[in-house]
Design a protein around this motif. Structure first.
Motif, PDB file in Angstrom:
ATOM      1  N   LEU A 307       0.825  -1.203   0.000  1.00  0.00           N
ATOM      2  CA  LEU A 307       0.000   0.000   0.000  1.00  0.00           C
ATOM      3  C   LEU A 307       0.865   1.261   0.000  1.00  0.00           C
ATOM      4  N   SER A 308       2.030   1.179   0.641  1.00  0.00           N
ATOM      5  CA  SER A 308       2.919   2.339   0.711  1.00  0.00           C
ATOM      6  C   SER A 308       3.406   2.792  -0.672  1.00  0.00           C
ATOM      7  N   MET A 309       3.319   1.892  -1.659  1.00  0.00           N
ATOM      8  CA  MET A 309       3.747   2.236  -3.019  1.00  0.00           C
ATOM      9  C   MET A 309       2.598   2.114  -4.016  1.00  0.00           C
ATOM     10  N   PHE A 310       1.413   1.862  -3.514  1.00  0.00           N
ATOM     11  CA  PHE A 310       0.297   1.488  -4.383  1.00  0.00           C
ATOM     12  C   PHE A 310      -0.114   2.608  -5.337  1.00  0.00           C
ATOM     13  N   GLU A 311      -0.085   3.845  -4.859  1.00  0.00           N
ATOM     14  CA  GLU A 311      -0.532   4.945  -5.710  1.00  0.00           C
ATOM     15  C   GLU A 311       0.334   5.101  -6.957  1.00  0.00           C
ATOM     16  N   HIS A 312       1.576   4.624  -6.901  1.00  0.00           N
ATOM     17  CA  HIS A 312       2.462   4.712  -8.063  1.00  0.00           C
ATOM     18  C   HIS A 312       2.239   3.558  -9.039  1.00  0.00           C
ATOM     19  N   GLN A 313       1.493   2.539  -8.613  1.00  0.00           N
ATOM     20  CA  GLN A 313       1.284   1.358  -9.447  1.00  0.00           C
ATOM     21  C   GLN A 313      -0.145   1.237  -9.966  1.00  0.00           C
ATOM     22  N   VAL A 314      -1.059   1.972  -9.351  1.00  0.00           N
ATOM     23  CA  VAL A 314      -2.474   1.778  -9.651  1.00  0.00           C
ATOM     24  C   VAL A 314      -2.821   2.081 -11.110  1.00  0.00           C
ATOM     25  N   ASP A 315      -2.106   3.023 -11.744  1.00  0.00           N
ATOM     26  CA  ASP A 315      -2.381   3.361 -13.144  1.00  0.00           C
ATOM     27  C   ASP A 315      -2.058   2.211 -14.088  1.00  0.00           C
ATOM     28  N   GLN A 316      -1.087   1.365 -13.697  1.00  0.00           N
ATOM     29  CA  GLN A 316      -0.643   0.293 -14.584  1.00  0.00           C
ATOM     30  C   GLN A 316      -1.407  -1.022 -14.399  1.00  0.00           C
ATOM     31  N   LEU A 317      -2.331  -1.066 -13.477  1.00  0.00           N
ATOM     32  CA  LEU A 317      -3.046  -2.320 -13.214  1.00  0.00           C
ATOM     33  C   LEU A 317      -3.965  -2.687 -14.379  1.00  0.00           C
ATOM     34  N   PRO A 318      -3.968  -3.966 -14.777  1.00  0.00           N
ATOM     35  CA  PRO A 318      -4.869  -4.400 -15.852  1.00  0.00           C
ATOM     36  C   PRO A 318      -6.308  -4.458 -15.341  1.00  0.00           C
ATOM     37  N   THR A 319      -7.187  -3.723 -15.952  1.00  0.00           N
ATOM     38  CA  THR A 319      -8.563  -3.628 -15.449  1.00  0.00           C
ATOM     39  C   THR A 319      -9.523  -4.608 -16.131  1.00  0.00           C
ATOM     40  N   HIS A 320      -9.008  -5.454 -17.048  1.00  0.00           N
ATOM     41  CA  HIS A 320      -9.893  -6.407 -17.715  1.00  0.00           C
ATOM     42  C   HIS A 320     -10.158  -7.636 -16.847  1.00  0.00           C
ATOM     43  N   LEU A 321      -9.398  -7.776 -15.739  1.00  0.00           N
ATOM     44  CA  LEU A 321      -9.597  -8.905 -14.832  1.00  0.00           C
ATOM     45  C   LEU A 321     -10.205  -8.422 -13.512  1.00  0.00           C
TER      46      LEU A 321
END
Length: 370
Positions: A307-321
């Motif tokens: 969670l401490s780094m989540f905001e930097h990764q959330v844009d790259q998450l695949p949303t089709h799953l």
């Protein structure tokens, strides 16, 4: 079942405190006649229970529905590694009886609820709040106001602590300090923030001291003041509190003390998630704990995304799953899932209810790897 008190010579067991100027046999007699309920047998409750038992409080009630876990042991030093998985109150009562067989111990292997709070608390003179959640604190406060019982408050965050005495001799209540509980997303997550093992011990000792002051009348209690402790910098200061009459006129307990949630995240039970995994459903498991927690045990195919780094990764998450966020108790996963929805409004995302603690309590180590 409660353990029964036995007769022991006061001047042997308690001789060192009987020698104190201003304490003496009268104060010791008040301790022996006192009935104290300690709600929570964890980081705060352990030192409270040990010292009140050792000092001779005649009757100690222990309320806690939790089992001992390995992550407890760095701060809850009454327990030991072979006792992991056993009920806290059961183990605590056994060990406290060995410490002082002259007192009565009454274990309640349950959490305090709106259904049992008044019935349990009415039997005691004083309550020590050794809990770690806002629902319990407001419930304890309101029950104590209704029953006219004082209670000793303690809380901690990282290297800091707070102690006070509420509802005592016309003084402020907990609601005079914090009128309303925070929302779910405003609550600090102790699993993220962490806690240094010795800090709850120091705060719990302060609570035990305040309990003794209330019982015996020795010294000046913290009623009307909030003691703020910064252990990292070894500083402390007191804030004066004002009693508000409206907070002392509570007529009944609330129907629920659950913290209001402003999240729009759906939750999934561990059993339902296990069904999905066993069925081979395609989904993305996001473990938002820190690396040390993840390494100690995580679900199969769960990706470490703190969670401490989540905001930097959330844009790259695949949303089709479909996505399921997972943490230790469920707080961090709710925050992470809400961040996904804030960035990807149409995403299918769930937070696993209760986190890994709930999974292991309900499903043990099924599908868990380390």
């Amino acid at each position: 079942m409660p353990t029964s008190p036995k007769n022991f010579a006061m001047d042997n067991r308690y001789s060192r405190q009987l020698q104190l100027p201003g304490f003496g046999p009268e104060s010791q007699k008040k301790l022996q006649n006192a009935k104290v309920l300690v709600v929570g047998a964890g980081g705060l409750g352990v030192p409270v229970l040990q010292y009140l038992a050792g000092m001779g409080v005649g009757m100690l009630g222990l309320v806690d529905g939790d089992l001992i876990s390995l992550t407890n042991l760095h701060r809850q030093v009454l327990y030991s590694t072979p006792e992991v998985g056993k009920p806290k109150v059961e183990v605590a009562a056994q060990k406290l009886a060995q410490l002082n067989p002259a007192i009565q111990l009454v274990p309640y292997q349950t959490h305090l609820t709106t259904q049992n709070a008044l019935q349990i608390i009415k039997e005691y003179d004083l309550v020590v709040d050794a809990t770690d959640n806002f629902e319990a604190r407001y419930l304890i406060n309101d029950a104590c106001v209704l029953l006219g019982k004082p209670f000793v408050y303690g809380a901690l965050h990282q290297y800091e602590g707070q102690v006070s005495v509420f509802n005592f001799a016309g003084g402020p209540t907990y609601r005079c300090l914090y009128p309303n509980p925070p929302t779910a997303v405003e609550i600090p997550d102790c699993n993220t923030a962490g806690v240094l093992g010795v800090v709850p011990g120091l705060v719990g000792c302060q609570q035990a001291l305040e309990a003794v002051k209330v019982i015996t009348g020795v010294g000046k209690s913290l009623s009307g003041y909030l003691l703020m402790l910064d252990f990292l910098n070894q500083s402390q200061h007191k804030i004066k509190l004002k009693a508000k009459p409206e907070n002392q006129r509570i007529q009944r307990l609330q129907a629920s003390y659950a913290v209001a949630s402003c999240t729009t995240v759906p939750e999934i039970a561990p059993s339902e998630l296990m069904e999905w995994m066993n069925q081979g459903k395609k989904l993305l498991l996001l473990d938002v704990r820190e690396e040390n927690e993840y390494v100690a045990g995580h679900l199969q195919k769960a990706l470490l995304t703190p969670l401490s780094m989540f905001e930097h990764q959330v844009d790259q998450l695949p949303t089709h799953l479909p996505m399921v966020t997972i943490c230790q108790k469920g707080g961090r996963s709710l925050k992470a899932a809400q961040m996904v929805l804030d960035k990807h409004a149409g995403a299918e995302v769930y937070s696993m209810k209760g986190g890994m603690e709930a999974w292991q309590e309900q499903l043990h180590n099924h599908l868990v790897v380390s």
